[in-house]
Design an enzyme around this catalytic site. Structure first.
Site, mmCIF file in Angstrom:
data_model
loop_
_atom_site.group_PDB
_atom_site.id
_atom_site.type_symbol
_atom_site.label_atom_id
_atom_site.label_comp_id
_atom_site.label_asym_id
_atom_site.label_seq_id
_atom_site.Cartn_x
_atom_site.Cartn_y
_atom_site.Cartn_z
ATOM 1 N N VAL A 56 0.834 -1.203 0.000
ATOM 2 C CA VAL A 56 0.000 0.000 0.000
ATOM 3 C C VAL A 56 0.872 1.258 0.000
ATOM 4 C CG1 VAL A 56 -1.890 -1.197 1.195
ATOM 5 C CG2 VAL A 56 -0.147 -0.003 2.558
ATOM 6 N N HIS A 96 -4.394 -4.292 -2.504
ATOM 7 C CA HIS A 96 -4.749 -3.982 -1.114
ATOM 8 C C HIS A 96 -4.892 -2.478 -0.871
ATOM 9 C CE1 HIS A 96 -3.151 -8.139 0.440
ATOM 10 N NE2 HIS A 96 -4.337 -8.234 -0.119
ATOM 11 N N THR A 106 7.033 -11.810 -1.009
ATOM 12 C CA THR A 106 5.763 -12.028 -0.306
ATOM 13 C C THR A 106 5.789 -13.382 0.388
ATOM 14 O OG1 THR A 106 3.354 -12.303 -0.512
ATOM 15 C CG2 THR A 106 4.655 -12.763 -2.501
HETATM 16 C C1 BJW Z 1 12.165 -10.080 1.251
HETATM 17 C C2 BJW Z 1 13.084 -9.158 1.676
HETATM 18 C C3 BJW Z 1 13.868 -8.609 0.675
HETATM 19 C C4 BJW Z 1 12.083 -9.780 3.402
HETATM 20 N N1 BJW Z 1 13.691 -8.980 -0.603
HETATM 21 N N2 BJW Z 1 12.002 -10.442 -0.016
HETATM 22 C C5 BJW Z 1 -8.441 -18.665 2.504
HETATM 23 C C6 BJW Z 1 -7.684 -19.444 3.365
HETATM 24 C C7 BJW Z 1 -7.272 -18.933 4.587
HETATM 25 C C8 BJW Z 1 -7.600 -17.643 4.988
HETATM 26 C C9 BJW Z 1 -8.342 -16.871 4.133
HETATM 27 C C10 BJW Z 1 -8.745 -17.377 2.922
HETATM 28 N N3 BJW Z 1 -9.453 -16.385 2.282
HETATM 29 C C11 BJW Z 1 -9.482 -15.301 3.067
HETATM 30 C C12 BJW Z 1 -8.825 -15.562 4.195
HETATM 31 C C13 BJW Z 1 -8.651 -14.621 5.334
HETATM 32 C C14 BJW Z 1 -7.542 -13.619 5.117
HETATM 33 C C15 BJW Z 1 -6.221 -14.380 5.012
HETATM 34 O O1 BJW Z 1 -5.699 -14.629 3.964
HETATM 35 N N4 BJW Z 1 -5.639 -14.714 6.162
HETATM 36 C C16 BJW Z 1 -4.361 -15.429 6.188
HETATM 37 C C17 BJW Z 1 -3.355 -14.618 6.982
HETATM 38 C C18 BJW Z 1 -4.576 -16.808 6.728
HETATM 39 N N5 BJW Z 1 -7.780 -12.799 3.942
HETATM 40 C C19 BJW Z 1 -8.603 -11.753 3.962
HETATM 41 O O2 BJW Z 1 -9.221 -11.451 4.964
HETATM 42 C C20 BJW Z 1 -8.744 -10.954 2.686
HETATM 43 N N6 BJW Z 1 -10.110 -10.744 2.386
HETATM 44 C C21 BJW Z 1 -10.878 -11.713 1.860
HETATM 45 O O3 BJW Z 1 -10.429 -12.779 1.506
HETATM 46 O O4 BJW Z 1 -12.168 -11.363 1.735
HETATM 47 C C22 BJW Z 1 -13.078 -12.334 1.195
HETATM 48 C C23 BJW Z 1 -14.241 -12.350 2.130
HETATM 49 C C24 BJW Z 1 -14.879 -11.176 2.367
HETATM 50 C C25 BJW Z 1 -15.969 -11.187 3.216
HETATM 51 C C26 BJW Z 1 -16.341 -12.366 3.817
HETATM 52 C C27 BJW Z 1 -15.656 -13.547 3.575
HETATM 53 C C28 BJW Z 1 -14.577 -13.535 2.702
HETATM 54 C C29 BJW Z 1 -8.164 -9.554 2.850
HETATM 55 C C30 BJW Z 1 -6.712 -9.565 3.121
HETATM 56 C C31 BJW Z 1 -6.234 -8.140 3.405
HETATM 57 C C32 BJW Z 1 -4.784 -8.106 3.841
HETATM 58 N N7 BJW Z 1 -4.499 -6.834 4.388
HETATM 59 C C33 BJW Z 1 -3.130 -6.533 4.779
HETATM 60 C C34 BJW Z 1 -3.114 -5.116 5.409
HETATM 61 C C35 BJW Z 1 -3.287 -4.064 4.312
HETATM 62 C C36 BJW Z 1 -3.420 -2.712 4.872
HETATM 63 C C37 BJW Z 1 -2.213 -2.249 5.624
HETATM 64 O O5 BJW Z 1 -1.095 -2.236 5.094
HETATM 65 O O6 BJW Z 1 -2.381 -1.885 6.780
HETATM 66 O O7 BJW Z 1 -2.262 -6.592 3.650
HETATM 67 S S1 BJW Z 1 -2.428 -7.727 5.911
HETATM 68 C C38 BJW Z 1 -0.807 -7.694 5.209
HETATM 69 O O8 BJW Z 1 -0.496 -8.963 4.604
HETATM 70 C C39 BJW Z 1 -0.881 -6.675 4.056
HETATM 71 C C40 BJW Z 1 -0.036 -7.339 3.031
HETATM 72 O O9 BJW Z 1 -0.315 -6.803 1.750
HETATM 73 C C41 BJW Z 1 -0.396 -8.779 3.186
HETATM 74 C C42 BJW Z 1 0.605 -9.738 2.611
HETATM 75 O O10 BJW Z 1 1.831 -9.641 3.260
HETATM 76 P P1 BJW Z 1 3.183 -9.806 2.441
HETATM 77 O O11 BJW Z 1 3.309 -8.730 1.460
HETATM 78 O O12 BJW Z 1 3.304 -11.181 1.943
HETATM 79 O O13 BJW Z 1 4.265 -9.480 3.585
HETATM 80 P P2 BJW Z 1 4.873 -10.443 4.710
HETATM 81 O O14 BJW Z 1 5.390 -9.550 5.779
HETATM 82 O O15 BJW Z 1 3.936 -11.500 5.097
HETATM 83 O O16 BJW Z 1 6.080 -11.163 3.979
HETATM 84 C C43 BJW Z 1 7.235 -10.470 3.566
HETATM 85 C C44 BJW Z 1 8.070 -11.422 2.731
HETATM 86 O O17 BJW Z 1 9.178 -10.712 2.227
HETATM 87 C C45 BJW Z 1 8.654 -12.608 3.531
HETATM 88 O O18 BJW Z 1 8.473 -13.803 2.807
HETATM 89 C C46 BJW Z 1 10.148 -12.270 3.652
HETATM 90 O O19 BJW Z 1 10.975 -13.422 3.676
HETATM 91 C C47 BJW Z 1 10.350 -11.478 2.397
HETATM 92 N N8 BJW Z 1 11.452 -10.515 2.439
HETATM 93 N N9 BJW Z 1 12.963 -9.042 3.067
HETATM 94 C C48 BJW Z 1 12.728 -9.931 -0.873
HETATM 95 N N10 BJW Z 1 14.821 -7.709 1.003
#
Ligand code: BJW
Ligand code: ZN
Length: 250
Positions: A101, A117, A186
């Site tokens: 974001v 997002h 990610t």
């Molecule tokens: C490097 C590095 C370097 C380090 N170079 N790499 C199906 C199954 C299970 C659960 C669910 C499912 N469907 C939905 C869900 C629930 C939920 C979910 O997925 N939960 C899981 C955690 C289990 N999903 C949702 O709720 C989503 N909505 C949805 O599905 O709605 C449908 C629905 C609606 C109504 C009723 C019913 C269903 C919405 C998800 C929204 C996520 N929001 C956030 C916050 C955004 C706002 C903010 O910024 O405040 O988004 S949470 C956070 O996680 C943020 C990120 O975009 C997102 C992903 O994280 P990301 O980018 O992967 O970061 P990290 O920190 O996890 O990883 C970093 C990586 O970088 C690591 O691997 C490091 O190793 C690496 N790294 N340094 C390269 N230098």
């Protein structure tokens, strides 16, 4: 670092889909969510990144988002962002899907960006859905307010909320049509964004992941490059350009 076949495939591809996550901005100084120094080690998602959290305490939620806006304002795109922006010139069709974001891809010059997002530098009215850039917000008692009197919220996607429909549709279409998919920085845990590279795998694309750590996606893809995006991506760009210069007919 990369296989010869990956470089050839990227250099000759018509469509590339790139999915980025918080890791690509880590080297700029933006904290990731998970892992050792991740935001979720210090803060609880349920108290800050859900619609309930906002209903319960909008001032606290905004305090957290203002703190993160300040970090983002103070940082710059890194060589990983810049390499992806330059990669647009090497492929006819490059679709950049980001879960971030922070707006750093746009600041680094990338053009076709799908922000699945949302964007932290924008707010959205919780009553009328009007959106505003951060610098046009009017704040009252710790919360920005809309012309209609409603409370503005950060224009990001919280847990339990749907992702922007059209943006997500375009991302999945690109996953189904791409020749090559890169999943970069990610944890591949948060759905539905995490399914995007899976769709590319199923559609027969060459999928390459760049991350210092393996993820649930790693065992299912063609190539895993262990390393930091800011180091790996400039090298990838260099090798693709070199390959294209040697074989100008693609
Ligand atoms: C490097 C590095 C370097 C380090 N170079 N790499 C199906 C199954 C299970 C659960 C669910 C499912 N469907 C939905 C869900 C629930 C939920 C979910 O997925 N939960 C899981 C955690 C289990 N999903 C949702 O709720 C989503 N909505 C949805 O599905 O709605 C449908 C629905 C609606 C109504 C009723 C019913 C269903 C919405 C998800 C929204 C996520 N929001 C956030 C916050 C955004 C706002 C903010 O910024 O405040 O988004 S949470 C956070 O996680 C943020 C990120 O975009 C997102 C992903 O994280 P990301 O980018 O992967 O970061 P990290 O920190 O996890 O990883 C970093 C990586 O970088 C690591 O691997 C490091 O190793 C690496 N790294 N340094 C390269 N230098
Ligand atoms: Zn409004």
């Amino acid at each position: 670092m990369f296989s010869e076949s990956a470089i050839k495939k990227i250099g000759r591809s018509e469509t590339i889909l790139i999915l980025t996550g918080a890791g690509i901005s880590a080297e700029s100084g933006v904290p990731t969510f998970r892992g050792e120094n991740g935001l979720w080690k210090k803060y609880k998602p349920k108290e800050l990144a859900t619609p309930d959290a906002f209903r319960n305490d909008p001032v606290l939620v905004w305090e957290w988002y203002r703190y993160r806006r300040d970090i983002i304002r103070s940082v710059e795109p890194n060589p990983g962002h810049l390499a992806l922006a330059a990669m647009e010139e090497t492929v006819p069709n490059l679709v950049l899907v980001t879960q971030n974001v922070d707006g750093l891809h746009a600041r680094s010059g990338s053009k076709r960006i799908l922000e699945v997002h949302g964007n932290i530098m924008r707010s959205r009215c919780s009553q009328c859905a009007r959106t505003l850039p951060a610098d046009e917000e009017t704040w009252r008692n710790g919360v920005p307010v809309c012309e209609c009197g409603g409370m503005m919220r950060p224009d990001v996607v919280w847990f339990g909320e749907s992702l922007p429909r059209q943006v997500l549709k375009e991302a999945f279409t690109a996953a189904e049509e791409c020749d090559v998919c890169l999943s970069i920085g990610t944890s591949a845990l948060v759905q539905p964004a995490a399914s995007i590279p899976w769709h590319a795998v199923q559609a027969g694309a060459y999928v390459l992941e760049i991350n210092p750590e393996s993820t649930p996606l790693t065992p299912h893809i063609q190539e895993f490059v262990k390393g930091k995006a800011g180091i790996v991506l400039p090298e990838l760009l260099r090798q693709v350009r070199e390959q294209q210069q040697k074989n100008p007919g693609r």
